[in-house]
Scaffold this motif. Structure first.
Motif, PDB file in Angstrom:
ATOM      1  N   ASP A   1       0.676  -0.866   0.002  1.00  0.00           N
ATOM      2  CA  ASP A   1      -0.004   0.210   0.115  1.00  0.00           C
ATOM      3  C   ASP A   1       0.989   1.377   0.407  1.00  0.00           C
ATOM      4  O   ASP A   1       0.829   2.033  -0.426  1.00  0.00           O
ATOM      5  N   LEU A   2       2.065   0.693   0.580  1.00  0.00           N
ATOM      6  CA  LEU A   2       3.091   2.529   0.875  1.00  0.00           C
ATOM      7  C   LEU A   2       3.684   2.949  -0.511  1.00  0.00           C
ATOM      8  O   LEU A   2       3.773   3.945  -1.327  1.00  0.00           O
ATOM      9  N   THR A   3       4.120   1.452  -1.165  1.00  0.00           N
ATOM     10  CA  THR A   3       4.192   2.064  -1.980  1.00  0.00           C
ATOM     11  C   THR A   3       3.503   2.527  -3.768  1.00  0.00           C
ATOM     12  O   THR A   3       3.503   4.049  -3.809  1.00  0.00           O
ATOM     13  N   ARG A   4       2.405   2.515  -3.745  1.00  0.00           N
ATOM     14  CA  ARG A   4       1.039   3.194  -4.559  1.00  0.00           C
ATOM     15  C   ARG A   4       0.343   3.991  -4.425  1.00  0.00           C
ATOM     16  O   ARG A   4       0.309   4.813  -4.662  1.00  0.00           O
ATOM     17  N   VAL A   5       0.465   4.556  -3.036  1.00  0.00           N
ATOM     18  CA  VAL A   5      -0.318   5.957  -2.303  1.00  0.00           C
ATOM     19  C   VAL A   5       1.601   6.561  -2.749  1.00  0.00           C
ATOM     20  O   VAL A   5       1.341   7.827  -3.157  1.00  0.00           O
ATOM     21  N   GLU A   6       2.950   6.094  -2.277  1.00  0.00           N
ATOM     22  CA  GLU A   6       4.110   7.656  -2.785  1.00  0.00           C
ATOM     23  C   GLU A   6       3.420   7.629  -4.825  1.00  0.00           C
ATOM     24  O   GLU A   6       4.438   8.892  -4.739  1.00  0.00           O
ATOM     25  N   MET A   7       3.463   6.497  -5.619  1.00  0.00           N
ATOM     26  CA  MET A   7       3.646   6.323  -7.242  1.00  0.00           C
ATOM     27  C   MET A   7       2.408   7.075  -7.191  1.00  0.00           C
ATOM     28  O   MET A   7       2.281   8.831  -7.572  1.00  0.00           O
ATOM     29  N   LYS A   8       1.044   7.304  -5.965  1.00  0.00           N
ATOM     30  CA  LYS A   8       0.247   8.142  -7.133  1.00  0.00           C
ATOM     31  C   LYS A   8       0.665   9.178  -6.424  1.00  0.00           C
ATOM     32  O   LYS A   8       0.049  10.836  -7.041  1.00  0.00           O
ATOM     33  N   GLU A   9       1.239   9.969  -5.608  1.00  0.00           N
ATOM     34  CA  GLU A   9       1.612  11.456  -5.130  1.00  0.00           C
ATOM     35  C   GLU A   9       2.254  12.243  -5.447  1.00  0.00           C
ATOM     36  O   GLU A   9       2.501  13.033  -6.361  1.00  0.00           O
TER      37      GLU A   9
END
Length: 131
Positions: free
Chosen positions: A98-106
């Motif tokens: 989840d963290l990587t997806r959130v970072e990519m989204k940001e």
């Protein structure tokens, strides 16, 4: 593979409203044409990019590379031996991270804002040049 089967995985072919599908998605797996990259940035959809290996001047790889060097996407090259397995491994990892997806989204949102600011600036310069 069990994780992928258990998730809400939807495979789509060509769509006229692809931008909307990106907005509805947690992850997209796609080629890396210019309009696709634009849609990914605008929708802020974390992406695994598989550049078309026969694209003119390898432009799809360059498009994908521009996002990956900003941690906004992941490339899986179709020309690599075992690329299908790498795609499955990458997808599985991204689905569980989840963290990587959130970072990519940001990162994608930051690119979208930068793009919007550049568009406003270019429009202003063009308007001023006409006066």
């Amino acid at each position: 593979l069990a994780l992928i089967r258990a998730s809400r995985l939807t495979l789509k072919g060509f769509e006229n409203t692809l931008y909307q599908r990106y907005e509805e998605s947690d992850i997209c797996i796609t080629r890396a044409g210019a309009l696709t990259i634009e849609d990914i940035i605008c929708s802020a959809c974390p992406a695994i990019l598989v550049p078309y290996p026969s694209s003119a001047d390898n432009h799809q790889y360059e498009n994908a590379h521009n996002l990956t060097k900003q941690d906004a996407a992941i490339i899986v090259e179709q020309t690599e031996v075992g690329w299908e397995n790498k795609l499955i491994v990458t997808l599985t990892k991204l689905l569980t991270d989840d963290l990587t997806r959130v970072e990519m989204k940001e990162q994608l949102k930051a690119l979208r804002l930068k793009h919007q600011n550049n568009t406003v600036l270019q429009t202003t310069i063009t308007a001023l040049a006409k006066k």
